[in-house]
Structures are given as structure tokens and as C-alpha cells.
Design a protein around this motif. Structure first.
Motif, PDB file in Angstrom:
ATOM      1  N   THR A   1       0.849  -1.184   0.000  1.00  0.00           N
ATOM      2  CA  THR A   1       0.000   0.000   0.000  1.00  0.00           C
ATOM      3  C   THR A   1       0.893   1.246   0.000  1.00  0.00           C
ATOM      4  O   THR A   1       2.113   1.140  -0.037  1.00  0.00           O
ATOM      5  N   GLU A   2       0.305   2.410   0.076  1.00  0.00           N
ATOM      6  CA  GLU A   2       1.083   3.648   0.104  1.00  0.00           C
ATOM      7  C   GLU A   2       1.945   3.739   1.359  1.00  0.00           C
ATOM      8  O   GLU A   2       3.010   4.361   1.346  1.00  0.00           O
ATOM      9  N   THR A   3       1.498   3.116   2.446  1.00  0.00           N
ATOM     10  CA  THR A   3       2.198   3.266   3.723  1.00  0.00           C
ATOM     11  C   THR A   3       2.837   1.987   4.251  1.00  0.00           C
ATOM     12  O   THR A   3       3.752   2.048   5.071  1.00  0.00           O
ATOM     13  N   ASP A   4       2.359   0.816   3.788  1.00  0.00           N
ATOM     14  CA  ASP A   4       2.784  -0.424   4.421  1.00  0.00           C
ATOM     15  C   ASP A   4       3.042  -1.557   3.435  1.00  0.00           C
ATOM     16  O   ASP A   4       2.492  -1.579   2.331  1.00  0.00           O
ATOM     17  N   PHE A   5       3.873  -2.481   3.889  1.00  0.00           N
ATOM     18  CA  PHE A   5       3.986  -3.800   3.274  1.00  0.00           C
ATOM     19  C   PHE A   5       3.207  -4.759   4.167  1.00  0.00           C
ATOM     20  O   PHE A   5       3.409  -4.792   5.390  1.00  0.00           O
ATOM     21  N   ILE A   6       2.313  -5.552   3.581  1.00  0.00           N
ATOM     22  CA  ILE A   6       1.457  -6.444   4.367  1.00  0.00           C
ATOM     23  C   ILE A   6       1.625  -7.874   3.877  1.00  0.00           C
ATOM     24  O   ILE A   6       1.456  -8.158   2.684  1.00  0.00           O
ATOM     25  N   LEU A   7       1.973  -8.750   4.792  1.00  0.00           N
ATOM     26  CA  LEU A   7       2.147 -10.168   4.474  1.00  0.00           C
ATOM     27  C   LEU A   7       1.143 -10.999   5.268  1.00  0.00           C
ATOM     28  O   LEU A   7       0.992 -10.828   6.479  1.00  0.00           O
ATOM     29  N   THR A   8       0.468 -11.896   4.565  1.00  0.00           N
ATOM     30  CA  THR A   8      -0.425 -12.863   5.204  1.00  0.00           C
ATOM     31  C   THR A   8      -0.031 -14.253   4.730  1.00  0.00           C
ATOM     32  O   THR A   8       0.038 -14.506   3.531  1.00  0.00           O
ATOM     33  N   VAL A   9       0.258 -15.127   5.673  1.00  0.00           N
ATOM     34  CA  VAL A   9       0.593 -16.521   5.362  1.00  0.00           C
ATOM     35  C   VAL A   9      -0.288 -17.422   6.209  1.00  0.00           C
ATOM     36  O   VAL A   9      -0.335 -17.280   7.437  1.00  0.00           O
ATOM     37  N   MET A  10      -0.995 -18.341   5.552  1.00  0.00           N
ATOM     38  CA  MET A  10      -1.881 -19.259   6.265  1.00  0.00           C
ATOM     39  C   MET A  10      -1.663 -20.683   5.766  1.00  0.00           C
ATOM     40  O   MET A  10      -1.508 -20.899   4.555  1.00  0.00           O
ATOM     41  N   ASN A  11      -1.635 -21.612   6.675  1.00  0.00           N
ATOM     42  CA  ASN A  11      -1.578 -23.033   6.285  1.00  0.00           C
ATOM     43  C   ASN A  11      -2.327 -23.871   7.303  1.00  0.00           C
ATOM     44  O   ASN A  11      -2.360 -23.524   8.500  1.00  0.00           O
ATOM     45  N   ASN A  12      -2.954 -24.954   6.816  1.00  0.00           N
ATOM     46  CA  ASN A  12      -3.537 -25.883   7.771  1.00  0.00           C
ATOM     47  C   ASN A  12      -2.455 -26.879   8.189  1.00  0.00           C
ATOM     48  O   ASN A  12      -1.527 -27.174   7.450  1.00  0.00           O
ATOM     49  N   LYS A  13      -2.536 -27.359   9.409  1.00  0.00           N
ATOM     50  CA  LYS A  13      -1.513 -28.243   9.952  1.00  0.00           C
ATOM     51  C   LYS A  13      -1.755 -29.681   9.496  1.00  0.00           C
ATOM     52  O   LYS A  13      -2.884 -30.173   9.521  1.00  0.00           O
ATOM     53  N   VAL A  14      -0.683 -30.327   9.079  1.00  0.00           N
ATOM     54  CA  VAL A  14      -0.758 -31.720   8.643  1.00  0.00           C
ATOM     55  C   VAL A  14       0.353 -32.502   9.346  1.00  0.00           C
ATOM     56  O   VAL A  14       1.256 -31.922   9.961  1.00  0.00           O
ATOM     57  N   ASN A  15       0.289 -33.804   9.243  1.00  0.00           N
ATOM     58  CA  ASN A  15       1.336 -34.641   9.814  1.00  0.00           C
ATOM     59  C   ASN A  15       2.578 -34.560   8.927  1.00  0.00           C
ATOM     60  O   ASN A  15       2.504 -34.770   7.721  1.00  0.00           O
ATOM     61  N   VAL A  16       3.705 -34.235   9.558  1.00  0.00           N
ATOM     62  CA  VAL A  16       4.963 -34.150   8.817  1.00  0.00           C
ATOM     63  C   VAL A  16       6.039 -34.912   9.575  1.00  0.00           C
ATOM     64  O   VAL A  16       6.026 -34.981  10.805  1.00  0.00           O
ATOM     65  N   ASN A  17       6.954 -35.471   8.835  1.00  0.00           N
ATOM     66  CA  ASN A  17       8.074 -36.202   9.423  1.00  0.00           C
ATOM     67  C   ASN A  17       9.350 -35.459   9.075  1.00  0.00           C
ATOM     68  O   ASN A  17       9.873 -35.567   7.958  1.00  0.00           O
ATOM     69  N   LEU A  18       9.858 -34.678  10.048  1.00  0.00           N
ATOM     70  CA  LEU A  18      11.017 -33.841   9.802  1.00  0.00           C
ATOM     71  C   LEU A  18      12.194 -34.274  10.661  1.00  0.00           C
ATOM     72  O   LEU A  18      12.007 -34.755  11.779  1.00  0.00           O
ATOM     73  N   PRO A  19      13.415 -34.094  10.160  1.00  0.00           N
ATOM     74  CA  PRO A  19      14.586 -34.336  11.002  1.00  0.00           C
ATOM     75  C   PRO A  19      14.522 -33.443  12.234  1.00  0.00           C
ATOM     76  O   PRO A  19      14.018 -32.311  12.159  1.00  0.00           O
ATOM     77  N   TYR A  20      15.061 -33.908  13.363  1.00  0.00           N
ATOM     78  CA  TYR A  20      14.935 -33.159  14.624  1.00  0.00           C
ATOM     79  C   TYR A  20      15.503 -31.750  14.517  1.00  0.00           C
ATOM     80  O   TYR A  20      14.882 -30.788  14.939  1.00  0.00           O
ATOM     81  N   ASP A  21      16.698 -31.620  13.929  1.00  0.00           N
ATOM     82  CA  ASP A  21      17.321 -30.304  13.861  1.00  0.00           C
ATOM     83  C   ASP A  21      16.554 -29.369  12.944  1.00  0.00           C
ATOM     84  O   ASP A  21      16.547 -28.152  13.128  1.00  0.00           O
ATOM     85  N   TYR A  22      15.872 -29.924  11.961  1.00  0.00           N
ATOM     86  CA  TYR A  22      15.050 -29.112  11.054  1.00  0.00           C
ATOM     87  C   TYR A  22      13.773 -28.679  11.758  1.00  0.00           C
ATOM     88  O   TYR A  22      13.367 -27.523  11.691  1.00  0.00           O
TER      89      TYR A  22
END
Length: 227
Positions: free
Chosen positions: A165-186
Motif C-alpha cells: 500500500t502507500e504506507t505499508d507492506f502487508i504479508l499474510t501466510v496461512m496453512n492448515n496443519k498436517v502430519n509431517v516427518n522432519l529431522p529433529y534439527d530441522y
């Protein structure tokens, strides 16, 4: 003599007071610099996520084996991302156009690991020309959405909206949570926490960050005033 001694006592008191004040200010500045240094070190460490890089390289290798037409384009995008991090991300502020180009390349690389692009919504609104922003303060929120919001065996959905906009940068990020298998450090990385610290240091009174961590979804709402 009384007035002389009284004036001398007042001067000594004032000298002690200002010395104490200076020591306190110096301590606060030192603590602030230490916090800034810690945040910057964490930021530098997180500039290119090694897991993202390794996974992307593995996917690129698979594409080259398959002789996929997408392989050359993917290599160029990854090269552009790494060049941006190496050459520009150490600056205090960068072109918003370049920052968004980096983010777009990151998002364009995601089909290498996800098959259903219809569940991804990526929208850019407004004019980026002439705008500046601190480097890599947006990507952790987007990377987090892909990290915890994608599972091809579940009903996943990610929405990313950037608006100028003229005055701001606006960020919106949305996600639904799912089952993920990630390395511990990640999985245990503190990318969002570190980014929040950077925002407080760079935009102390010129940003608003709201995070909604619900049972089945995660939302980030960030507003940064142009400076």
C-alpha cells in the motif's frame, strides 16, 4: 565556606549521578548490541536452510536423470536464490522487487516436492517499485508454511498474500496443519523467533506481527511501515 561545601557536595552528587547514568546506558547499549549480534548470527546461519538445499539438489538430480524439461529452469532458479543470499542479503535494506523475486523462486521450486499446486495460493498486490525492505525477513514465515503445511496424503492448503500500500507492506501466510516427518534439527529450528527479534531490531516501532497458532491451522499477519 558553607555555600562552597554545599556547592561542592551538589557537584559531587551530580557527577556521581551522571556517572551512574552513563554506566547504566553503556550496559544497556552493550546488552542491546549483544542481542543484535545474536539475532544477526542466527539470521546468517539461517540464510539458506541446508535441508531445503539438500532436498532441492536431490530433486534436481532426479530431474536430470529423467531428462526433465524443467531441470534447466530449476537450476537457474536455485542459482538465483544462492546469488541473492551471497551478494545482497548482508545489506541493511534491499530492493523489495529482488526480495519478492527470491521468494517467488523459492515458491516455484516447491513443485519439486509437491504434486498438487491447486492447493497453493500465491498473490502479490500493489506496486513494488522504489520500495526497500530488510533482507530475508519474509521468507522464514513462508518456509515455515511449507515445512509444516504440506502432506500429499492429507488435505493441505497454503495461502500467501503480499500487498503493497502507500504506507505499508502487508504479508499474510496461512496453512492448515498436517502430519509431517522432519529431522529433529530441522523441526526444532527457531526461524520465526529469530525473525521476530530481527524485526524488533530493524523496525522497532514500524511493524506489527500477529501469529495465530490454532489447533488445526497456523497464520502469520505482518505489517511493515515503509521507512
Amino acid at each position: 565556606d558553607f555555600y562552597f561545601l554545599h556547592a561542592k557536595s551538589v557537584l559531587q552528587f551530580m557527577a556521581a549521578f551522571f556517572l551512574s547514568l552513563l554506566l547504566r546506558i553503556n550496559k544497556q547499549l552493550k546488552e542491546s548490541e549483544e542481542e543484535k549480534l545474536k539475532a544477526e548470527v542466527s539470521y546468517l546461519k539461517a540464510q539458506i536452510n541446508p535441508h531445503f538445499l539438500f532436498n532441492t539438489l536431490n530433486s534436481l538430480y532426479a530431474l536430470t536423470i529423467e531428462k526433465s524439461d524443467y531441470a534447466p529452469d530449476a537450476v537457474i532458479k536455485l542459482s538465483n536464490m544462492m546469488r541473492y543470499v551471497v551478494t545482497e542479503s548482508t545489506n541493511d535494506f534491499v530492493s523489495l522487487e529482488r526480495e519478492i523475486s527470491y521468494i517467488s523462486d523459492f515458491i516455484d521450486m516447491q513443485p519439486l516436492r509437491i504434486s498438487d499446486e491447486n492447493k497453493l495460493e500465491y498473490i502479490i498486490k500493489g506496486d513494488t517499485k522504489g520500495r526497500k525492505i530488510a533482507p530475508l525477513v519474509i521468507i522464514p514465515f513462508i518456509e515455515n508454511a511449507f515445512k509444516y503445511g504440506v502432506n500429499s496424503e492429507e488435505d493441505w492448503c497454503i495461502k500467501i498474500i503480499m500487498e503493497m500500500t502507500e504506507t505499508d507492506f502487508i504479508l499474510t501466510v496461512m496453512n492448515n496443519k498436517v502430519n509431517v516427518n522432519l529431522p529433529y534439527d530441522y523441526a526444532s529450528e527457531k526461524g520465526i523467533e529469530n525473525t521476530s527479534k530481527r524485526l524488533n531490531l530493524i523496525y522497532p516501532s514500524n511493524h506489527e506481527l500477529k501469529i495465530i497458532d490454532a489447533a488445526d491451522s497456523f497464520e502469520v499477519h505482518l505489517k511493515i511501515k515503509w521507512i
